[in-house]
Enzyme design. Sequence first.
Site, mmCIF file in Angstrom:
data_model
loop_
_atom_site.group_PDB
_atom_site.id
_atom_site.type_symbol
_atom_site.label_atom_id
_atom_site.label_comp_id
_atom_site.label_asym_id
_atom_site.label_seq_id
_atom_site.Cartn_x
_atom_site.Cartn_y
_atom_site.Cartn_z
ATOM 1 N N ALA A 22 -14.986 23.117 -34.493
ATOM 2 C CA ALA A 22 -15.723 22.153 -35.380
ATOM 3 C C ALA A 22 -15.758 22.935 -36.755
ATOM 4 C CB ALA A 22 -17.107 21.886 -34.770
ATOM 5 N N ALA A 23 -15.981 24.254 -36.787
ATOM 6 C CA ALA A 23 -16.383 24.743 -38.253
ATOM 7 C C ALA A 23 -15.153 24.496 -39.173
ATOM 8 C CB ALA A 23 -16.563 26.373 -38.095
ATOM 9 N N PRO A 24 -15.440 24.123 -40.418
ATOM 10 C CA PRO A 24 -16.619 24.397 -40.989
ATOM 11 C C PRO A 24 -17.680 23.043 -40.978
ATOM 12 C CG PRO A 24 -14.990 24.027 -42.710
ATOM 13 C CD PRO A 24 -14.243 23.985 -41.478
ATOM 14 N N GLY A 25 -16.852 22.009 -40.215
ATOM 15 C CA GLY A 25 -17.754 20.927 -40.165
ATOM 16 C C GLY A 25 -17.670 19.705 -40.930
ATOM 17 N N GLY A 26 -16.594 19.364 -41.663
ATOM 18 C CA GLY A 26 -16.248 18.297 -42.450
ATOM 19 C C GLY A 26 -16.005 17.243 -41.415
ATOM 20 N N LYS A 27 -15.044 17.371 -40.392
ATOM 21 C CA LYS A 27 -14.686 16.504 -39.637
ATOM 22 C C LYS A 27 -16.032 16.063 -38.540
ATOM 23 C CE LYS A 27 -10.019 17.916 -39.356
ATOM 24 N NZ LYS A 27 -10.139 19.089 -40.247
ATOM 25 N N ASP A 80 -16.293 29.587 -27.046
ATOM 26 C CA ASP A 80 -14.820 29.238 -26.970
ATOM 27 C C ASP A 80 -14.591 28.235 -26.056
ATOM 28 O OD1 ASP A 80 -12.288 29.621 -26.229
ATOM 29 O OD2 ASP A 80 -12.367 31.739 -25.587
ATOM 30 N N CYS A 129 -3.327 21.976 -39.638
ATOM 31 C CA CYS A 129 -2.914 22.203 -41.079
ATOM 32 C C CYS A 129 -1.597 23.216 -41.426
ATOM 33 C CB CYS A 129 -4.179 22.636 -41.871
ATOM 34 S SG CYS A 129 -4.740 24.321 -41.594
#
Length: 467
Positions: A248-253, A298, A387
């Site tokens: 999840a990090a950094p959390g934009g999605k 994890d 990405c």
Amino acid sequence: MENASSPFQKNPELKKSLWEDLINCEVIEKIGEPKAQKYFNDLELWLCQVPHITTVRVNTLHTTTLQAREALSEILEKQISSGECTDKFTVDIHPHIPDLLVVSSDSDNETVHPCRREVIVGALCGVAVLRGADVYAPGVMGAPLNLKQGEKVAVFTDINGMCKRGLTKPFTGDKVFVGNGISVLNRQDIFKVSSPRGLAVRIIKRICPSPSLNGIMEERLFLQNLPSVVCCHVLNPQPGDWVLDMCAAPGGKTTHLAVLMKNKGTIVALDKSKSKIQRLSENIQRQKFSNVYTFACDSIKALDSGKTGFHGYTIKKTGGVPELPFPPELFDCILLDAPCSALGQRPQFTNSMSTKELHSFPSLQKKLFKTAVSLLKKTGKLVYSTCTLTIAENEGLVSWALKTFPSLALEKQEPHLGYQGLIGGGLSEEQRSKLQRFGISPQDGFKKCVEHDTIGFFIAKFCKSDV
């Protein structure tokens, strides 16, 4: 960037590996070797360049996209009138994504000449400057001995990491000029402590115009690359769903998923890094989401394989706090934005990744994917994204998944703004048409339009059958 050539100029082994991955025999047979060589050359140049647009996602739970557009336009105009910025920008609503703003430059493509006094920053800091950031103290590597507050300075990036922190003399290593600014801290304040903090240089003029959006309307706006926004729309979670964001990090999605679900249902956000999860939790609190639960974990270990279903989990599914590990087939939707070689990031000054590291990612991605399939309920949706550029981490992973898990099928994506998947990954034409790539296509080259002038990115959507 001026004099841009290739991020692989000093790493021929990585360049060779990427060539062998992308320019396979099927590509050469399809388009011919000269066109394949041109595609790869264009790709190298494209990776060095700064995207011409900046995209900003709107938190539509707190405002409308139109209201956000008007407010952001006003803020950017005030930056010009106050002298904080010399570049003009236009803010538009994306034609195909209703919660996305597109900021583009109205300034002429003028040459920017560096000021006499030089500040040296690290490579990551330099990239951030080109994408619109100011310079903060941790990113500064070198500065003039008597640098004072309020001085005009040129910001150069040490592209090979050779500048020793605290350098006072002019840096003679490989460096790239990224913009001019005004020093906010003096040299003593930057280097007197081991962990400096605060704004060091406010950028006034970048070599490539990008808006400065740091700290602006943080509850309503989120600076995010276009494909990342597309990802969540493709997954399309509904209010009331149980959703897992595996990396999840950094959390934009994560926060975008919460908006799309109207803050209803349950989102479980996992990441191995405790510090990143802490920052994500703070971001969630700032944006006032109540349906997101974060865990430093994890994701490969998130499955309790000893359980056979929802037994013992009914109460928690009605509104309680989720507990790790999870039983199989718990989640309606899963987003696996997998750890990857990140070769699609732009701009890149240089890339020192070893081929051993490059080839290590598919194994990790498959382990995460196996866990995702086990945690996905029947009829559930799974979006896999990266990405990066390689077929091995993208189309190759999809081909492996379809062979390994007969219960999975590719689904058509909506919206579909990128190219279809590349040939050479073991997929049919129909299967590749359901994939989505952002970047440069071997067949079509680079389309300079709002949908494609972003980072390199890959998206695949799967559905799990109910049999």
